[in-house]
Write a protein that holds these residues in place. Structure first.
Motif, PDB file in Angstrom:
ATOM      1  N   ALA A  93      28.994  38.576  36.616  1.00 35.83           N
ATOM      2  CA  ALA A  93      30.347  39.125  36.680  1.00 35.83           C
ATOM      3  C   ALA A  93      31.283  38.232  37.478  1.00 35.83           C
ATOM      4  CB  ALA A  93      30.313  40.530  37.289  1.00 35.83           C
ATOM      5  N   ASP A 110      36.062  39.245  26.606  1.00 37.46           N
ATOM      6  CA  ASP A 110      36.642  40.477  27.142  1.00 37.46           C
ATOM      7  C   ASP A 110      35.702  41.666  27.013  1.00 37.46           C
ATOM      8  OD1 ASP A 110      38.865  39.045  27.764  1.00 37.46           O
ATOM      9  OD2 ASP A 110      40.200  39.999  26.306  1.00 37.46           O
ATOM     10  N   CYS A 113      33.219  41.577  29.782  1.00 33.77           N
ATOM     11  CA  CYS A 113      33.850  41.977  31.047  1.00 33.77           C
ATOM     12  C   CYS A 113      34.040  43.488  31.111  1.00 33.77           C
ATOM     13  CB  CYS A 113      35.199  41.268  31.199  1.00 33.77           C
ATOM     14  SG  CYS A 113      35.079  39.488  31.450  1.00 33.77           S
ATOM     15  N   LEU A 128      33.051  41.590  39.491  1.00 27.33           N
ATOM     16  CA  LEU A 128      33.917  41.270  38.364  1.00 27.33           C
ATOM     17  C   LEU A 128      35.381  41.259  38.788  1.00 27.33           C
ATOM     18  CD1 LEU A 128      33.879  40.911  35.159  1.00 27.33           C
ATOM     19  CD2 LEU A 128      34.854  43.205  35.195  1.00 27.33           C
ATOM     20  N   SER A 131      36.348  38.200  40.672  1.00 27.40           N
ATOM     21  CA  SER A 131      36.174  36.914  40.005  1.00 27.40           C
ATOM     22  C   SER A 131      37.514  36.229  39.753  1.00 27.40           C
ATOM     23  CB  SER A 131      35.459  37.105  38.664  1.00 27.40           C
ATOM     24  OG  SER A 131      35.414  35.871  37.950  1.00 27.40           O
ATOM     25  N   LEU A 134      38.700  35.676  35.378  1.00 25.36           N
ATOM     26  CA  LEU A 134      39.073  36.644  34.351  1.00 25.36           C
ATOM     27  C   LEU A 134      40.279  36.145  33.560  1.00 25.36           C
ATOM     28  CD1 LEU A 134      38.735  40.029  36.279  1.00 25.36           C
ATOM     29  CD2 LEU A 134      37.051  38.881  34.822  1.00 25.36           C
TER      30      LEU A 134
END
Length: 464
Positions: A93, A110, A113, A128, A131, A134
């Protein structure tokens, strides 16, 4: 296992000529519980068979290493989205911890995610949202997510949100979502700024970016509230800008000197001091305009060192501005050009290397595609400084005899550079595998025969 054998094994794991059969053997290696070497897990362009071996590893350390690979394709890494270990899923993630700033790491798809954001383990969801990798459209899509942490991440990307999504965030039931959203909206609404000024956690940022009522600005000046932040505010009245330009605090005067509306005469009239190590990261209007030709021209042609340094961070500098900045006598500016610009002049890269040998910046200069190669052996093979003798290895005209001589140089980094060069005679390459300081470089040498690589694996205890 003898220490230098482990070093040689790490080198072989990184060797670009490593055959697939030996790679698969290495990836199946447990390594005393540590798993295979990181370089094997994070190679670029791993074949499907290698990925399958990694995914089948029972030890999560190997899967974690692969999850954080900057060299793996996103679709390969995405196969870990349903991994039984939450630590592996969290590593996936967040993504790679480090990669060459000259390269781009593609984000996960996507849909992957979205699955990680719905993971049952909070550490995965947090990783995530923390991160830096993204995709902006995915971040914008979080504005309506049920998790307030996701909505906070969306609110931090305020300018990328659809206008119709913003009112709900400003009225969000979560107070932190509302605060972050207000910090985005305050740029265009002085009433929102005034509300934020009553929140101690938001004052500095609201003063830096928010649309200000004059009364609020005057009060902050009178009370000397976060004046360095206030000095950056785009809506600060001109007369208050002038007052802060003469403030006794040097950080305040420096902030004023960086304002975008000042002409060069007014800017240079301000008494400010710039630190040698200040990279200009905080000059927001330049940082936000690194692809804007007008912004780059204003900053690069300025006499202000921080504006020039901020412009030097752009890979989009046109040739005339690149030549202009390359002539400026500013070591930090040269470092930034060497790191960020694909066409940094050879002489700039050489100056960075000469001045900062052994540092990350020197490594970035030396590995830059435009770093000079031809003629280095003739110029530097007998230089009294080993840092320069190492450059001779880069010369395509360097002979095997010279490479072998440099592999015995008194300076270890020069020896290591020579040990990794494919022109090193085979007998010396075999010797280097058994020298602790050279074993890694020798193992990574693409001229190392397959049989020698196999021997390294066997001596390190890697099962056949």
């Amino acid at each position: 296992m003898v220490a230098f054998h482990a070093s040689a094994l790490d080198g072989v794991a990184r060797n670009p000529a490593l055959p697939t059969a030996l790679l698969l053997r290495l990836l199946a290696f447990d390594g005393g519980g540590d798993g295979p070497p990181r370089h094997a897990l994070q190679r670029t362009g791993l074949p499907g068979a290698a990925v399958a071996v990694i995914l089948a590893r029972t030890n999560p350390r190997a899967r974690i290493g692969f999850a954080m690979s900057a060299g793996a394709e996103p679709a390969q890494r995405a196969r870990l989205a349903d991994d039984p270990s939450s630590k592996v899923r969290a590593a996936l993630a967040y993504g790679p911890e480090w990669h060459d700033p000259r390269t781009t790491v593609a984000p996960l798809p996507d849909e992957v995610c979205a699955r990680l954001l719905d993971d049952p383990h909070p550490a995965v969801r947090t990783a995530l949202l923390d991160s830096p990798l993204l995709a902006p459209p995915f971040v914008a899509s979080l504005a309506t997510h049920r998790d307030p942490a996701a909505r906070r991440r969306a609110a931090r990307a305020w300018e990328t949100l659809r206008p119709e999504d913003r009112p709900a965030l400003l009225a969000d039931p979560d107070p932190e979502v509302r605060r972050v959203a207000a910090l985005g909206e305050c740029r265009r609404d002085a009433r929102v700024t005034a509300e934020l000024l009553r929140d101690p956690a938001s004052v500095a940022e609201a003063l830096r970016r928010g649309l200000l009522h004059r009364a609020d600005a005057e009060r902050c000046v009178a009370e000397r509230t976060h004046l360095a932040s206030l000095a950056e505010n785009p809506s600060l009245p001109a007369d208050l800008v002038e007052r802060l330009a003469a403030d006794p605090d040097g950080t305040v005067r420096l902030a004023v000197s960086l304002r975008p509306e000042l002409d060069e005469a007014r800017r240079t009239a301000i008494d400010f001091t710039v630190g040698d190590r200040d990279r200009g990261d905080g000059v927001r209007w330049v940082r936000d305009g690194l692809a804007d030709p007008e912004v780059l021209r204003r900053a690069a042609t300025s006499a202000h060192p921080l504006l020039r340094r901020a412009a030097a961070r752009s890979p989009h500098l046109p040739p005339d501005l690149l030549r202009l900045l390359a002539r400026v006598e500013d070591p930090m500016l040269e470092v930034l050009l060497g790191i960020h610009h694909p066409d940094a002049p050879e002489e700039v890269l050489m100056r960075v290397y000469a001045r900062l040998g052994g540092t990350f910046s020197a490594w970035m200069a030396e590995t830059h595609p435009r770093f000079p190669r031809e003629g280095l052996a003739a110029r530097y093979a007998d230089h009294p400084d080993g840092t320069y003798r190492r450059l001779a290895v880069r010369d395509p005209a360097a002979t095997p005899e010279l490479i072998e001589r440099l592999s015995r140089d008194p300076v270890v980094r020069t020896r290591q550079a020579a040990a990794g060069d494919p022109r090193l005679p085979l007998h010396r390459l075999r010797e280097a595998l058994h020298e602790p300081e050279l074993a890694f470089s020798a193992g990574a040498n693409p001229a190392l025969p397959e049989a020698e690589m196999a021997t390294v694996l066997t001596r390190a205890g890697v099962p056949a």
